[in-house]
Enzyme design. Structure first.
Site, PDB file in Angstrom:
ATOM      1  N   ASN A   1      42.877  34.467  46.557  1.00 49.85           N
ATOM      2  CA  ASN A   1      42.393  33.820  45.282  1.00 49.85           C
ATOM      3  C   ASN A   1      43.065  34.668  44.027  1.00 49.85           C
ATOM      4  O   ASN A   1      42.437  34.589  43.124  1.00 49.85           O
ATOM      5  CB  ASN A   1      40.745  34.056  45.157  1.00 49.85           C
ATOM      6  CG  ASN A   1      40.255  35.391  45.303  1.00 49.85           C
ATOM      7  OD1 ASN A   1      41.110  36.405  45.460  1.00 49.85           O
ATOM      8  ND2 ASN A   1      38.914  35.615  45.224  1.00 49.85           N
TER       9      ASN A   1
ATOM     10  N   GLU B   1      38.259  52.559  40.136  1.00 51.22           N
ATOM     11  CA  GLU B   1      39.512  51.780  40.834  1.00 51.22           C
ATOM     12  C   GLU B   1      40.706  52.086  39.643  1.00 51.22           C
ATOM     13  O   GLU B   1      41.764  52.220  40.444  1.00 51.22           O
ATOM     14  CB  GLU B   1      39.164  50.126  40.594  1.00 51.22           C
ATOM     15  CG  GLU B   1      38.133  49.698  41.360  1.00 51.22           C
ATOM     16  CD  GLU B   1      37.594  48.193  41.339  1.00 51.22           C
ATOM     17  OE1 GLU B   1      36.801  47.918  42.253  1.00 51.22           O
ATOM     18  OE2 GLU B   1      38.246  47.704  40.733  1.00 51.22           O
TER      19      GLU B   1
ATOM     20  N   HIS C   1      42.280  40.335  41.698  1.00 49.08           N
ATOM     21  CA  HIS C   1      41.047  40.958  41.743  1.00 49.08           C
ATOM     22  C   HIS C   1      40.883  41.656  40.286  1.00 49.08           C
ATOM     23  O   HIS C   1      41.663  42.074  39.533  1.00 49.08           O
ATOM     24  CB  HIS C   1      41.245  42.309  42.632  1.00 49.08           C
ATOM     25  CG  HIS C   1      40.169  43.357  42.491  1.00 49.08           C
ATOM     26  ND1 HIS C   1      39.020  43.448  43.034  1.00 49.08           N
ATOM     27  CD2 HIS C   1      40.369  44.630  41.595  1.00 49.08           C
ATOM     28  CE1 HIS C   1      38.508  44.504  42.592  1.00 49.08           C
ATOM     29  NE2 HIS C   1      38.937  45.167  41.849  1.00 49.08           N
TER      30      HIS C   1
ATOM     31  N   LYS D   1      47.315  39.509  43.441  1.00 44.29           N
ATOM     32  CA  LYS D   1      47.360  39.607  45.026  1.00 44.29           C
ATOM     33  C   LYS D   1      48.744  39.061  45.517  1.00 44.29           C
ATOM     34  O   LYS D   1      49.244  38.223  44.728  1.00 44.29           O
ATOM     35  CB  LYS D   1      46.095  38.892  45.629  1.00 44.29           C
ATOM     36  CG  LYS D   1      44.842  39.573  45.138  1.00 44.29           C
ATOM     37  CD  LYS D   1      43.651  39.013  45.559  1.00 44.29           C
ATOM     38  CE  LYS D   1      42.369  39.726  45.307  1.00 44.29           C
ATOM     39  NZ  LYS D   1      40.942  39.017  45.910  1.00 44.29           N
TER      40      LYS D   1
HETATM   41  P1  ATP Z   1      37.531  40.725  43.660  1.00 45.42           P
HETATM   42  O1  ATP Z   1      36.887  42.003  44.179  1.00 45.42           O
HETATM   43  O2  ATP Z   1      38.667  40.489  44.467  1.00 45.42           O
HETATM   44  O3  ATP Z   1      37.840  40.803  42.353  1.00 45.42           O
HETATM   45  P2  ATP Z   1      35.113  39.041  43.611  1.00 45.42           P
HETATM   46  O4  ATP Z   1      34.648  40.452  42.935  1.00 45.42           O
HETATM   47  O5  ATP Z   1      35.106  37.725  42.844  1.00 45.42           O
HETATM   48  O6  ATP Z   1      36.749  39.343  43.789  1.00 45.42           O
HETATM   49  P3  ATP Z   1      34.186  40.157  46.195  1.00 45.42           P
HETATM   50  O7  ATP Z   1      32.962  39.624  46.687  1.00 45.42           O
HETATM   51  O8  ATP Z   1      34.119  41.187  45.574  1.00 45.42           O
HETATM   52  O9  ATP Z   1      34.753  39.102  45.168  1.00 45.42           O
HETATM   53  O10 ATP Z   1      34.951  39.938  47.228  1.00 45.42           O
HETATM   54  C1  ATP Z   1      36.373  40.574  47.279  1.00 45.42           C
HETATM   55  C2  ATP Z   1      37.321  39.673  47.833  1.00 45.42           C
HETATM   56  O11 ATP Z   1      37.123  39.369  49.404  1.00 45.42           O
HETATM   57  C3  ATP Z   1      37.401  38.194  47.222  1.00 45.42           C
HETATM   58  O12 ATP Z   1      38.459  38.353  46.094  1.00 45.42           O
HETATM   59  C4  ATP Z   1      37.908  37.564  48.278  1.00 45.42           C
HETATM   60  O13 ATP Z   1      39.573  37.902  48.297  1.00 45.42           O
HETATM   61  C5  ATP Z   1      37.422  38.180  49.366  1.00 45.42           C
HETATM   62  N1  ATP Z   1      36.372  37.275  49.999  1.00 45.42           N
HETATM   63  C6  ATP Z   1      35.154  37.240  49.283  1.00 45.42           C
HETATM   64  N2  ATP Z   1      34.500  36.453  50.024  1.00 45.42           N
HETATM   65  C7  ATP Z   1      35.148  35.895  51.097  1.00 45.42           C
HETATM   66  C8  ATP Z   1      34.776  35.051  52.245  1.00 45.42           C
HETATM   67  N3  ATP Z   1      33.645  34.545  52.206  1.00 45.42           N
HETATM   68  N4  ATP Z   1      35.966  34.711  53.101  1.00 45.42           N
HETATM   69  C9  ATP Z   1      36.954  35.098  52.886  1.00 45.42           C
HETATM   70  N5  ATP Z   1      37.415  36.384  51.884  1.00 45.42           N
HETATM   71  C10 ATP Z   1      36.368  36.365  50.987  1.00 45.42           C
HETATM   72 MG    MG Z   2      34.610  42.330  43.852  1.00 41.51          MG
END
Ligand code: ATP
Ligand code: MG
Length: 140
Positions: free
Chosen positions: A114, A128, A117, A11
């Protein structure tokens, strides 16, 4: 033995801090092969489409703005149980909850910024991967 492909995105918070190589080292140390990789500037339209499943979440607009705030590196990782192994190497979504040694524990700035992804299921991985890559770009 199940050999899988999964989609990874390094990211903008990580590309900005020149962490692409350090993150790739974590994947390779975990036995994941980087079989395709490209650096892209996502458009708003692409980021909204990619994260469509989160469109009703309160953080959606901020997430899209963050994902277009700088270059990303999209990649296909291949290996045994690649979807699960990659999620383990990434660590928990919130770096505060991530295990020691994971990418997010070591490098993430916040729950949003973070660093990586990773696809969360084999079915989503296929979808994807095809969002970013043509079949002929996967070299193994
Ligand atoms: P990713 O899909 O990016 O691999 P993930 O599966 O761990 O991450 P998801 O729940 O799919 O997490 O959320 C997608 C992305 O949205 C997260 O990686 C983060 O960048 C963002 N995100 C998730 N929760 C929050 C939150 N509470 N506040 C802000 N951003 C968030
Ligand atoms: Mg996710």
């Amino acid at each position: 033995m199940t050999i899988e492909n999964t989609l990874s995105i390094i990211k903008p918070d990580a590309t900005r801090r020149n962490l692409t190589g350090s993150i790739n080292a974590k994947f390779e140390q975990a036995g994941l092969n980087i079989i395709a990789q490209k650096r892209l500037q996502l458009t708003k339209d692409m980021a909204q489409k990619f994260y469509e499943i989160h469109k009703d979440r309160p953080f959606f607009n901020d997430l899209v703005d963050f994902m277009i705030s700088g270059p990303v590196v999209t990649q296909v990782l291949r290996g045994e149980n690649a979807v699960k192994v990659n999620r383990e190497v990434m660590g928990a979504t919130n770096p505060k909850d991530a295990e020691k040694g994971t990418i997010r524990k070591e490098f993430a700035e916040s729950i949003e910024a973070n660093s990586v992804h990773g696809s969360d299921s084999l079915e989503n991985a296929k979808c994807e991967i095809s969002f970013f890559f043509a079949e002929i770009e996967l070299i193994y």
